[in-house]
Write an enzyme that holds these catalytic residues in place. Structure first.
Site, PDB file in Angstrom:
ATOM      1  N   ASN A  13     -16.505  -8.134   9.758  1.00  0.00           N
ATOM      2  CA  ASN A  13     -18.060  -7.879  10.098  1.00  0.00           C
ATOM      3  C   ASN A  13     -18.359  -9.063   9.259  1.00  0.00           C
ATOM      4  O   ASN A  13     -17.838  -9.006   8.305  1.00  0.00           O
ATOM      5  CB  ASN A  13     -18.826  -6.556   9.667  1.00  0.00           C
ATOM      6  CG  ASN A  13     -19.515  -6.360   9.406  1.00  0.00           C
ATOM      7  OD1 ASN A  13     -20.300  -7.374   9.676  1.00  0.00           O
ATOM      8  ND2 ASN A  13     -20.344  -5.602   9.214  1.00  0.00           N
ATOM      9  N   LYS A  15     -21.251 -10.518   8.342  1.00  0.00           N
ATOM     10  CA  LYS A  15     -22.254 -10.228   8.402  1.00  0.00           C
ATOM     11  C   LYS A  15     -23.023 -11.597   8.094  1.00  0.00           C
ATOM     12  O   LYS A  15     -22.491 -11.811   9.735  1.00  0.00           O
ATOM     13  CB  LYS A  15     -22.598  -9.793   7.167  1.00  0.00           C
ATOM     14  CG  LYS A  15     -21.457  -8.549   6.598  1.00  0.00           C
ATOM     15  CD  LYS A  15     -21.842  -7.445   5.245  1.00  0.00           C
ATOM     16  CE  LYS A  15     -20.670  -6.788   5.408  1.00  0.00           C
ATOM     17  NZ  LYS A  15     -20.986  -6.220   4.659  1.00  0.00           N
ATOM     18  N   HIS A 103     -24.967   0.238  10.593  1.00  0.00           N
ATOM     19  CA  HIS A 103     -24.411  -0.420   9.930  1.00  0.00           C
ATOM     20  C   HIS A 103     -24.682   0.151   8.356  1.00  0.00           C
ATOM     21  O   HIS A 103     -27.072  -0.163   8.771  1.00  0.00           O
ATOM     22  CB  HIS A 103     -23.415  -1.535   9.904  1.00  0.00           C
ATOM     23  CG  HIS A 103     -23.017  -2.272   8.861  1.00  0.00           C
ATOM     24  ND1 HIS A 103     -23.705  -2.745   7.223  1.00  0.00           N
ATOM     25  CD2 HIS A 103     -22.081  -2.466   8.496  1.00  0.00           C
ATOM     26  CE1 HIS A 103     -22.804  -2.642   6.322  1.00  0.00           C
ATOM     27  NE2 HIS A 103     -21.735  -3.111   6.705  1.00  0.00           N
ATOM     28  N   GLU A 105     -26.495  -0.884   6.514  1.00  0.00           N
ATOM     29  CA  GLU A 105     -27.305  -2.544   5.632  1.00  0.00           C
ATOM     30  C   GLU A 105     -28.485  -2.801   6.492  1.00  0.00           C
ATOM     31  O   GLU A 105     -29.494  -3.030   6.448  1.00  0.00           O
ATOM     32  CB  GLU A 105     -26.616  -4.255   5.811  1.00  0.00           C
ATOM     33  CG  GLU A 105     -25.762  -4.546   4.403  1.00  0.00           C
ATOM     34  CD  GLU A 105     -23.817  -5.479   4.729  1.00  0.00           C
ATOM     35  OE1 GLU A 105     -24.321  -6.271   5.348  1.00  0.00           O
ATOM     36  OE2 GLU A 105     -23.505  -4.910   3.674  1.00  0.00           O
ATOM     37  N   GLU A 175     -17.993   3.997   5.857  1.00  0.00           N
ATOM     38  CA  GLU A 175     -18.180   3.291   4.994  1.00  0.00           C
ATOM     39  C   GLU A 175     -19.225   3.367   3.814  1.00  0.00           C
ATOM     40  O   GLU A 175     -20.426   3.143   3.758  1.00  0.00           O
ATOM     41  CB  GLU A 175     -18.874   1.788   5.291  1.00  0.00           C
ATOM     42  CG  GLU A 175     -17.873   0.715   6.628  1.00  0.00           C
ATOM     43  CD  GLU A 175     -18.552  -0.273   6.850  1.00  0.00           C
ATOM     44  OE1 GLU A 175     -17.731  -0.948   6.975  1.00  0.00           O
ATOM     45  OE2 GLU A 175     -19.951  -0.923   7.134  1.00  0.00           O
ATOM     46  N   GLY A 181     -18.982  -4.375  -0.546  1.00  0.00           N
ATOM     47  CA  GLY A 181     -19.587  -5.609  -1.120  1.00  0.00           C
ATOM     48  C   GLY A 181     -19.141  -5.390  -3.635  1.00  0.00           C
ATOM     49  O   GLY A 181     -19.600  -6.433  -3.435  1.00  0.00           O
ATOM     50  N   SER A 221     -14.929  -3.372   0.967  1.00  0.00           N
ATOM     51  CA  SER A 221     -14.078  -3.508  -0.100  1.00  0.00           C
ATOM     52  C   SER A 221     -12.658  -3.532  -0.207  1.00  0.00           C
ATOM     53  O   SER A 221     -11.289  -3.753  -1.028  1.00  0.00           O
ATOM     54  CB  SER A 221     -14.302  -2.787  -1.479  1.00  0.00           C
ATOM     55  OG  SER A 221     -15.250  -3.415  -2.373  1.00  0.00           O
TER      56      SER A 221
HETATM   57  O1  LIG Z   1     -20.607  -2.960   5.399  1.00  0.00           O
HETATM   58  C1  LIG Z   1     -18.783  -3.816   5.303  1.00  0.00           C
HETATM   59  C2  LIG Z   1     -17.577  -4.091   6.354  1.00  0.00           C
HETATM   60  O2  LIG Z   1     -18.961  -3.381   7.040  1.00  0.00           O
HETATM   61  C3  LIG Z   1     -17.579  -4.133   4.011  1.00  0.00           C
HETATM   62  O3  LIG Z   1     -17.560  -4.828   3.414  1.00  0.00           O
HETATM   63  P1  LIG Z   1     -16.602  -5.804   1.980  1.00  0.00           P
HETATM   64  O4  LIG Z   1     -15.763  -5.398   3.122  1.00  0.00           O
HETATM   65  O5  LIG Z   1     -17.160  -7.078   1.553  1.00  0.00           O
HETATM   66  O6  LIG Z   1     -16.810  -4.208   1.051  1.00  0.00           O
END
Ligand SMILES: O=C(CO)COP(=O)(O)O
Length: 259
Positions: A13, A15, A103, A105, A175, A181, A221
């Site tokens: 992903n 983003k 997601h 976010e 997640e 992150g 992560s």
């Molecule tokens: O949100 C994520 C994947 O959709 C995870 O992000 P990270 O791997 O940067 O922690």
């Protein structure tokens, strides 16, 4: 049913990172580094921003690459006056295999509810795109010890009204928000606890054979350095990778370790 074989999936992903030129460079590098055999064993997908997808499609089609691709969101509506939105049919026309839905976010910054996420899962399925339904708790919920029930409620909400045959086409990604992150990975045991509970809930609501067929990923992560221990857990079928998917060498290592 311990011997059911689910094909591992490593999905990157991106983003809101990388423009279409950078996308082409990254996908070319991945294709160069991963063998056909590796890509047959482990399904590898990139999920770039919308503006990159046409370029990725042209590259993947032109060079007949085995790398899959998809989007990070879609509209719940099929078409119409929804300024700024992108429909499932548009993504299908671009050859998208996957789309992340719900997601954290988007739930956090765009107030996406379980009902909206459910409508988006249905919109993806209606266009023969595999939804990657994202679920997972925030730190406050984890600290209260309510992470399993919270995550299962999101799972049930996201899958509401689907038949078991439809649920089999969905990928679920657990997640935990506190691990995204932040560099704080859930331990493999933490991830297995919730993902095992997701599979048990699927068995209860959809039947055992559907529960055994659904792929459930871990995200938060994930890096080449910790993916093997995560993949060693019995119910974890792959990873949804954020930051580490932006680096071709790192994502290549992750895909290779995905078995
Ligand atoms: O949100 C994520 C994947 O959709 C995870 O992000 P990270 O791997 O940067 O922690």
């Amino acid at each position: 049913m311990a011997d059911v074989k689910r094909r591992p999936l490593m999905a990157g992903n991106w983003k809101m990172n990388l423009n279409h030129l950078e996308a082409i460079a990254l996908v070319q590098k991945l294709a160069f580094s991963l063998t056909e055999k590796q890509l047959e064993e482990v399904e590898a997908a990139v999920l770039p921003p919308f503006t990159d997808i046409r370029s990725v499609q042209t590259l993947v089609d032109g060079d007949r690459l085995l790398i899959k691709y998809g989007a990070q969101d879609l509209s719940a509506h099929p078409s119409g006056a929804y300024t700024g939105e992108i429909s499932g049919a548009m993504l299908a026309k671009l050859g998208c295999s996957f789309v992340t839905v719900g997601h954290s976010e988007r739930r956090q910054y765009h107030n996406e509810s379980d009902a909206l996420v459910n409508a988006k899962v249905k919109a993806a399925l209606a266009n023969e795109i595999t939804p990657i339904l994202c679920v997972g708790e925030g730190l406050d919920i984890r600290e209260k010890g309510e992470h399993v029930e919270y995550t299962l409620a999101q799972l049930d909400g996201g899958l509401a009204g689907l038949t078991p045959a439809e649920v089999e086409k969905v990928v679920v990604a657990y997640e935990p928000v506190w691990a995204i992150g932040t560099g704080k990975t859930a331990t493999p045991e933490d991830a297995q606890e919730v993902i095992g509970a997701i599979r048990a809930q699927l068995a209860k609501t959809q039947g055992e054979s559907t529960a055994q067929a659904v792929r459930v990923l871990y995200g938060g992560s994930v890096k080449a350095g910790n993916v093997a221990a995560i993949m060693a857990q019995p119910d974890i079928d792959g990873a949804l990778v954020g930051g580490a998917s932006l680096d071709a060498d790192e994502f290549t290592r992750l895909v290779r370790l995905g078995l």
